[in-house]
Design an enzyme around this catalytic site. Structure first.
Site, PDB file in Angstrom:
ATOM      1  N   LYS A 113      39.410  -4.845 -20.445  1.00 18.87           N
ATOM      2  CA  LYS A 113      38.808  -5.179 -19.130  1.00 18.87           C
ATOM      3  C   LYS A 113      38.385  -3.683 -18.668  1.00 18.87           C
ATOM      4  CE  LYS A 113      39.077  -7.547 -14.618  1.00 18.87           C
ATOM      5  NZ  LYS A 113      37.979  -6.656 -14.318  1.00 18.87           N
TER       6      LYS A 113
ATOM      7  N   ARG B 242      26.378  -9.156 -11.538  1.00 19.60           N
ATOM      8  CA  ARG B 242      27.080 -10.623 -11.398  1.00 19.60           C
ATOM      9  C   ARG B 242      26.235 -11.441 -10.167  1.00 19.60           C
ATOM     10  NH1 ARG B 242      32.818 -10.655 -10.854  1.00 19.60           N
ATOM     11  NH2 ARG B 242      32.528 -12.319  -9.198  1.00 19.60           N
TER      12      ARG B 242
ATOM     13  N   ASP C 203      40.226  -8.954 -25.166  1.00 18.51           N
ATOM     14  CA  ASP C 203      39.499  -7.417 -25.075  1.00 18.51           C
ATOM     15  C   ASP C 203      39.655  -6.817 -23.978  1.00 18.51           C
ATOM     16  OD1 ASP C 203      37.785  -9.341 -23.508  1.00 18.51           O
ATOM     17  OD2 ASP C 203      36.018  -9.202 -24.801  1.00 18.51           O
TER      18      ASP C 203
ATOM     19  N   ARG D 262      35.521 -20.507 -12.084  1.00 20.51           N
ATOM     20  CA  ARG D 262      36.680 -20.052 -12.185  1.00 20.51           C
ATOM     21  C   ARG D 262      37.826 -20.783 -12.903  1.00 20.51           C
ATOM     22  NH1 ARG D 262      37.577 -14.924 -10.040  1.00 20.51           N
ATOM     23  NH2 ARG D 262      36.313 -15.472  -8.338  1.00 20.51           N
TER      24      ARG D 262
ATOM     25  N   PHE E  11      30.219  -8.179 -24.580  1.00 18.86           N
ATOM     26  CA  PHE E  11      31.449  -9.051 -25.026  1.00 18.86           C
ATOM     27  C   PHE E  11      31.111 -10.508 -25.067  1.00 18.86           C
ATOM     28  CE2 PHE E  11      31.853  -8.119 -20.409  1.00 18.86           C
ATOM     29  CZ  PHE E  11      31.539  -9.612 -19.811  1.00 18.86           C
TER      30      PHE E  11
ATOM     31  N   LYS F 280      42.170 -12.614 -16.358  1.00 15.26           N
ATOM     32  CA  LYS F 280      42.360 -11.069 -16.387  1.00 15.26           C
ATOM     33  C   LYS F 280      43.923 -10.834 -16.242  1.00 15.26           C
ATOM     34  CE  LYS F 280      40.951 -11.285 -11.455  1.00 15.26           C
ATOM     35  NZ  LYS F 280      40.060 -11.043 -10.542  1.00 15.26           N
TER      36      LYS F 280
END
Length: 552
Positions: free
Chosen positions: A248, A268, A246, A414, A337, A420
């Site tokens: 970014k 975040r 999707d 991560r 999302f 990304k």
């Protein structure tokens, strides 16, 4: 328990840089604590009295603390300021000043952990007329009874600069070691609660089984799942098998919680920004079910239907006054999302299931509420994913996200399950630890910024000087911040507290003995001031080395 016993632990932690030694020190201390005390120490060991996501804060500036220290030791505030300047730290200044203390406190009781913790929390509740004097009185009561070393760590805690080299990872490992629990169980509990007071207390009282019962609760934010840089589409999508790809968006990542009738919005960094986005609260109230949920998305600023640069949305959410005016001037759009909770926790569900639930609960009949533009990626339709990427770029977005459709939501970590894919040069979020003033007409500005990354001990190691990408207004702003955070200045060189986070773009990573990491960046450019990130959000030395190895 006496506060001095915690201070002795602080001192021992500050005296070593070795992670295993720090873990051992905290672990042995935790074993001695009763349930009520361990709950407080779970926060105090990190130099805080509220969990990271709490909207409550001590909220005391350095000048107010200096004034309280001056009263406690019977000197002038100017003398305290001089000591802070000389020592580079309010805590070390206290050691110096308490040695010359002219006032005596008679019949004082030893400070206890309970009294210190409760007094510091009380500071957040003081407001209204004469609030400054009332806050000074609370701090003065503590400092007047404190020894020099107690004052050192009290003042550092109040100013949120404990400086003992302890981060979440060390505390997590210490809890695991103290109560013989698997680190992964403690880590998961912390990721889901973001509150070491809860984790430490539960570990002591209920052990591993108690921690495993902890789960998402609407109203309590969870650390977001993080992404790393994607390899070529032809490599990663076949590896995943089925990927959800999707757009970014270049905005602020939001985590929106509904708990009964209350809606809260977190960044975040787990900062509560609900007050700054009243129109977004109304949007969620009107276009999502009145059921408990936690959903995740991005909010962007727009003008004439096109996305505005990141700084516009950042200024918008930082605004504390004239919010209604800002609503008119900076219209916002939400793109959702993911969903982590809908009536029940859902993070262990595969992403494809979560996306299906999300699509079923979001009403996108208004322009402001959207689902992220998404395509399913497989080895057979990589061309379509490339087209999604190109369309996203043309529309002014950053690129695309590529996520393994079969994976659960993994808070705070991560990895290769979420990637990304960007058109822009790679960037690193880096902390400013120093800088150099310019020459001539720019002699009043810090023109070059020494940036660093975080190592495994949460210490900052230098990587490069960044001096391009800054216009005059930005230089003026950053120079002002540098002066506020100044630790020392020698000639044109300035050292500062590590508080300013910059997004740095670069062309290449190279080996360099000139910097503490052993590496540097070619052609570093300041892309953004990341006011939405703090020191513990910066990228790591490990990531730098991984990127270097991947690129060579």
């Amino acid at each position: 328990m006496k506060y001095q016993e915690l201070v002795d632990v602080y001192s021992a932690l500050e005296a070593t840089t070795k992670r295993l030694e720090k873990t051992e020190i905290i672990s042995e201390f935790l074993k001695k604590l009763d349930t009520g005390t361990i709950e407080k120490v779970g926060l105090l060991i990190l130099g805080v009295v509220f969990p990271a996501w709490s909207s409550e804060e001590i909220g005391i500036g350095g000048k107010l603390v200096e004034r309280a220290v001056a009263e406690a030791v019977g000197t002038t505030q100017a003398t305290v300021e001089d000591a802070v300047r000389d020592e580079g730290d309010i805590g070390l200044a206290c050691i110096k000043l308490y040695a010359k203390k002219s006032q005596m406190t008679f019949f004082s009781q030893p400070l206890t952990i309970d009294f210190v913790f409760n007094s510091l929390r009380k500071l957040s509740q003081i407001s209204g007329s004469r609030s400054t004097n009332r806050k000074i009185a609370v701090i003065l009561e503590l400092l007047s009874q404190a020894s020099a070393t107690e004052a050192k760590y009290l003042t550092r805690t109040i100013t949120e600069e404990l400086r003992i080299g302890v981060g979440d990872g060390v505390v997590r490992d210490a809890i695991a070691q103290a109560f013989d629990i698997d680190k992964k169980v403690v880590e998961r509990a912390q990721m889901l609660t973001n509150d070491f007071s809860v984790v430490a207390k539960t570990a002591k009282e209920e052990g591993s089984s108690g921690l495993e019962k902890l789960n998402l609760t609407p109203g309590t934010p969870v650390k977001p799942m993080l992404a790393q840089l994607a390899p070529p589409l032809e490599e990663i999508i076949p590896e995943m098998g089925v990927a959800i790809c999707d757009t970014k968006y270049d905005g602020i990542r939001l985590q929106v919680h509904r708990n009964n009738d209350e809606i809260n919005i977190f960044t975040r960094r787990l900062e509560n920004i609900t007050h700054a986005l009243p129109e977004i609260v109304r949007l969620f109230d009107e276009h999502l079910p009145h059921e408990n949920y936690i959903v995740e998305g991005e909010v962007i600023a727009t003008r004439d239907g096109k996305p505005l640069p990141f700084q516009n949305i950042l200024h918008r959410v930082r605004r504390k006054h004239n919010v209604e005016e800002a609503i008119e001037n900076v219209p916002l759009k939400v793109y959702l999302f993911d969903v982590m909770y809908y009536q029940v926790p859902m993070i262990d569900e595969p992403l494809k299931n979560r996306r299906t639930i999300l699509e079923s609960i979001v009403d996108t009949s208004v322009d402001e509420m959207n689902l992220s533009t998404m395509k399913i990626g497989t080895a057979e339709n990589i061309k379509e994913i490339q087209e999604l990427f190109e369309t996203s770029i043309k529309e002014g977005h950053e690129g695309i996200m590529i996520k393994d459709a079969s994976e659960p939501y993994i808070p705070g970590l991560r990895g290769k399950k979420m990637l990304k894919y960007k058109a822009e040069p790679e960037t690193l979020d880096m902390i400013v630890i120093g800088g150099t003033y310019g020459i001539g007409k720019r002699g009043d500005f810090v023109g070059s910024y020494l940036v660093a990354l975080r190592d495994e001990n949460n210490e900052f190691k230098s990587v490069a000087y960044a001096a391009t990408g800054l216009d005059d207004a930005t230089l003026e702003y950053l120079t002002g911040k540098m002066k506020e955070l100044e630790l020392s200045t020698k000639g044109r060189e300035i050292k500062v507290e590590p508080k300013i986070v910059l997004e740095i773009a670069f062309s290449e990573i190279v080996e360099s003995p000139e910097y503490e990491t052993g590496y540097s960046l070619r052609f570093p450019v300041v892309k953004n001031i990341r006011k939405d990130k703090g020191p513990m959000d910066v990228d790591t030395v490990e990531r730098l080395i991984s990127m270097y190895n991947t690129g060579n």
